[in-house]
Design a protein around this motif. Sequence first.
Motif, PDB file in Angstrom:
ATOM      1  N   PRO A  35       0.926  -0.970  -0.071  1.00 16.84           N
ATOM      2  CA  PRO A  35       0.028  -0.028   0.039  1.00 16.84           C
ATOM      3  C   PRO A  35       0.859   1.315   0.032  1.00 16.84           C
ATOM      4  N   LEU A  36       0.242   2.418  -0.335  1.00 11.30           N
ATOM      5  CA  LEU A  36       0.888   3.535  -0.379  1.00 11.30           C
ATOM      6  C   LEU A  36       1.492   4.096   0.865  1.00 11.30           C
ATOM      7  N   GLY A  37       0.662   3.671   1.948  1.00 14.08           N
ATOM      8  CA  GLY A  37       1.161   4.030   3.147  1.00 14.08           C
ATOM      9  C   GLY A  37       0.699   5.471   3.708  1.00 14.08           C
ATOM     10  N   VAL A  38      -0.139   6.505   2.795  1.00 13.14           N
ATOM     11  CA  VAL A  38      -0.520   7.748   3.229  1.00 13.14           C
ATOM     12  C   VAL A  38      -1.947   7.994   2.269  1.00 13.14           C
ATOM     13  N   LEU A  39      -2.699   8.567   2.615  1.00 16.04           N
ATOM     14  CA  LEU A  39      -3.759   9.110   1.776  1.00 16.04           C
ATOM     15  C   LEU A  39      -3.157   9.683   0.716  1.00 16.04           C
ATOM     16  N   PRO A  40      -3.568   9.773  -0.559  1.00 14.27           N
ATOM     17  CA  PRO A  40      -3.140  10.414  -1.623  1.00 14.27           C
ATOM     18  C   PRO A  40      -3.221  11.885  -1.396  1.00 14.27           C
ATOM     19  N   GLN A  41      -4.166  12.446  -0.934  1.00 16.05           N
ATOM     20  CA  GLN A  41      -4.464  13.794  -1.034  1.00 16.05           C
ATOM     21  C   GLN A  41      -3.457  14.402   0.046  1.00 16.05           C
ATOM     22  N   GLU A  42      -2.961  13.594   1.007  1.00 19.57           N
ATOM     23  CA  GLU A  42      -1.816  14.118   1.858  1.00 19.57           C
ATOM     24  C   GLU A  42      -0.457  14.563   1.204  1.00 19.57           C
ATOM     25  N   LEU A  43      -0.475  14.054  -0.095  1.00 22.70           N
ATOM     26  CA  LEU A  43       0.845  14.301  -0.759  1.00 22.70           C
ATOM     27  C   LEU A  43       0.562  15.627  -1.573  1.00 22.70           C
ATOM     28  N   GLU A  44      -0.414  16.298  -1.664  1.00 22.27           N
ATOM     29  CA  GLU A  44      -0.756  17.156  -2.586  1.00 22.27           C
ATOM     30  C   GLU A  44       0.139  18.586  -1.814  1.00 22.27           C
ATOM     31  N   GLY A  45       0.721  19.291  -2.837  1.00 19.28           N
ATOM     32  CA  GLY A  45       1.538  20.542  -2.438  1.00 19.28           C
ATOM     33  C   GLY A  45       2.764  20.201  -2.004  1.00 19.28           C
ATOM     34  N   ARG A  46       3.086  19.250  -1.795  1.00 18.54           N
ATOM     35  CA  ARG A  46       4.540  19.005  -1.312  1.00 18.54           C
ATOM     36  C   ARG A  46       5.485  18.997  -2.632  1.00 18.54           C
ATOM     37  N   THR A  47       6.845  19.112  -2.558  1.00 12.25           N
ATOM     38  CA  THR A  47       7.744  19.306  -3.537  1.00 12.25           C
ATOM     39  C   THR A  47       8.476  18.169  -3.858  1.00 12.25           C
ATOM     40  N   VAL A  48       8.894  17.786  -4.845  1.00 17.14           N
ATOM     41  CA  VAL A  48       9.781  16.724  -5.242  1.00 17.14           C
ATOM     42  C   VAL A  48      11.408  17.367  -5.569  1.00 17.14           C
ATOM     43  N   LEU A  59      14.135   6.665  -5.255  1.00 12.97           N
ATOM     44  CA  LEU A  59      13.630   7.204  -4.052  1.00 12.97           C
ATOM     45  C   LEU A  59      13.616   8.697  -4.551  1.00 12.97           C
ATOM     46  N   LEU A  60      12.211   9.250  -4.425  1.00 12.93           N
ATOM     47  CA  LEU A  60      12.104  10.585  -4.752  1.00 12.93           C
ATOM     48  C   LEU A  60      11.756  11.276  -3.287  1.00 12.93           C
ATOM     49  N   ASP A  61      12.792  12.104  -3.084  1.00 10.63           N
ATOM     50  CA  ASP A  61      12.914  12.945  -1.974  1.00 10.63           C
ATOM     51  C   ASP A  61      11.858  14.125  -1.800  1.00 10.63           C
ATOM     52  N   LEU A  62      11.049  14.344  -1.030  1.00 12.74           N
ATOM     53  CA  LEU A  62      10.166  15.343  -0.983  1.00 12.74           C
ATOM     54  C   LEU A  62      10.425  16.335   0.147  1.00 12.74           C
ATOM     55  N   ASP A  63       9.934  17.366   0.187  1.00 10.21           N
ATOM     56  CA  ASP A  63      10.115  18.258   1.096  1.00 10.21           C
ATOM     57  C   ASP A  63       9.593  17.679   2.525  1.00 10.21           C
ATOM     58  N   ASP A  64       8.825  17.107   2.311  1.00  7.50           N
ATOM     59  CA  ASP A  64       8.320  16.377   3.660  1.00  7.50           C
ATOM     60  C   ASP A  64       8.266  14.763   3.561  1.00  7.50           C
ATOM     61  N   GLY A  65       9.072  13.835   3.620  1.00  5.53           N
ATOM     62  CA  GLY A  65       9.121  12.452   3.363  1.00  5.53           C
ATOM     63  C   GLY A  65       9.725  11.995   2.169  1.00  5.53           C
ATOM     64  N   VAL A  66       9.582  10.863   1.787  1.00  8.01           N
ATOM     65  CA  VAL A  66      10.077  10.169   0.710  1.00  8.01           C
ATOM     66  C   VAL A  66       9.160   9.144   0.114  1.00  8.01           C
ATOM     67  N   LEU A  67       9.357   9.209  -1.268  1.00 11.94           N
ATOM     68  CA  LEU A  67       8.428   8.007  -2.196  1.00 11.94           C
ATOM     69  C   LEU A  67       9.358   7.017  -2.358  1.00 11.94           C
ATOM     70  N   LEU A  68       9.009   5.833  -2.236  1.00  9.53           N
ATOM     71  CA  LEU A  68       9.805   4.692  -2.734  1.00  9.53           C
ATOM     72  C   LEU A  68       9.004   4.099  -3.906  1.00  9.53           C
ATOM     73  N   ALA A 111       5.737  -1.246  -7.070  1.00  9.98           N
ATOM     74  CA  ALA A 111       4.968  -0.769  -5.710  1.00  9.98           C
ATOM     75  C   ALA A 111       5.245   0.905  -5.638  1.00  9.98           C
ATOM     76  N   VAL A 112       4.533   1.666  -5.061  1.00  3.80           N
ATOM     77  CA  VAL A 112       4.929   2.967  -4.513  1.00  3.80           C
ATOM     78  C   VAL A 112       4.775   3.202  -3.105  1.00  3.80           C
ATOM     79  N   VAL A 113       5.777   3.461  -2.304  1.00  5.95           N
ATOM     80  CA  VAL A 113       5.593   3.468  -0.773  1.00  5.95           C
ATOM     81  C   VAL A 113       5.953   4.786  -0.283  1.00  5.95           C
ATOM     82  N   TYR A 114       5.058   5.360   0.706  1.00  4.32           N
ATOM     83  CA  TYR A 114       5.737   6.553   1.242  1.00  4.32           C
ATOM     84  C   TYR A 114       6.069   6.453   2.491  1.00  4.32           C
ATOM     85  N   ALA A 115       7.190   6.876   2.998  1.00  6.98           N
ATOM     86  CA  ALA A 115       7.575   7.126   4.389  1.00  6.98           C
ATOM     87  C   ALA A 115       7.940   8.377   4.792  1.00  6.98           C
TER      88      ALA A 115
END
Length: 271
Positions: A35-48, A59-68, A111-115
């Motif tokens: 599973p993604l591990g977070v609600l999709p809408q919670e990623l809106e507004g974040r920056t890659v 690994l996509l480093d975001l300004d808050d968290g990382v997507l694998l 898979a796409v996983v948020y941490a």
Amino acid sequence: MPELPEVEVTRLSFADRIAGARIQEVRLGKPLRWPLGVLPQELEGRTVQRVRRRGKYLLLDLDDGVLLLHLGMSGSVVFAEDVPEPGAHDHFDLVTTRGVLRLNDPRRFGAVVYATREDAGEAAKLLGSLGVEPLGDAFDEAAFHSALRKRRAPVKQVLLAGDVVVGVGNIYASEALFLAGIRPTLSASRLSRPRARKLHAAIRDVLARAVQKGGSTLRDFSNANGESGYFQLEAMVYGRAGQPCRTCGTVIRGIRQGQRATFYCPSCQKP
């Protein structure tokens, strides 16, 4: 399965273009391996911020968290300003201000996983046991030989396990062992320091050349621009069972190791 060179080629094909993009929407298709591990809408507004690679993970480093992101057995990604409506095998869209990053995966082993961090939660579980990066400075000859000496399994199986050195998949393990002149059935513990040094150099050489050639396209691999790879055209042993060795003319043999196909030259590769 996309191996390390294909994943690195994929990263290089879109990393610069997506860096700095703001996420506008996340669209999910059919469930993937995890599973993604977070609600999709919670990623809106974040920056890659940037795109890295660890083994076969992007690994996509975001300004808050990382997507694998893992491509699984047959996955690929495309990054473009305009993409058609999602098809049956399009399972993840990351819609950003610079384009859409789309994962297509017919078999859904990707898979796409948020941490929250790379060393936290699901990310730590997926990345924590991975070995050293073969193209990085940490891939040390002496440490490599020491790790091999502790393994009694066939050397090709040890390479595929990924905990001694990460990302040396089936194609490139066969090719590196040929370049080093080592029979894939040889116990890793029997490798001398000089032979381990040759294998160390061969792994780096084969993987670097594969990245330069755009990876290997055996079936449907393409990078984020839709471009195929060409390393398979110069393979010395992989997929060449029954054909003459390009070096000595001996017929290439094909065997099964751990449910995977192995190819080698019985003359050039010594037990």
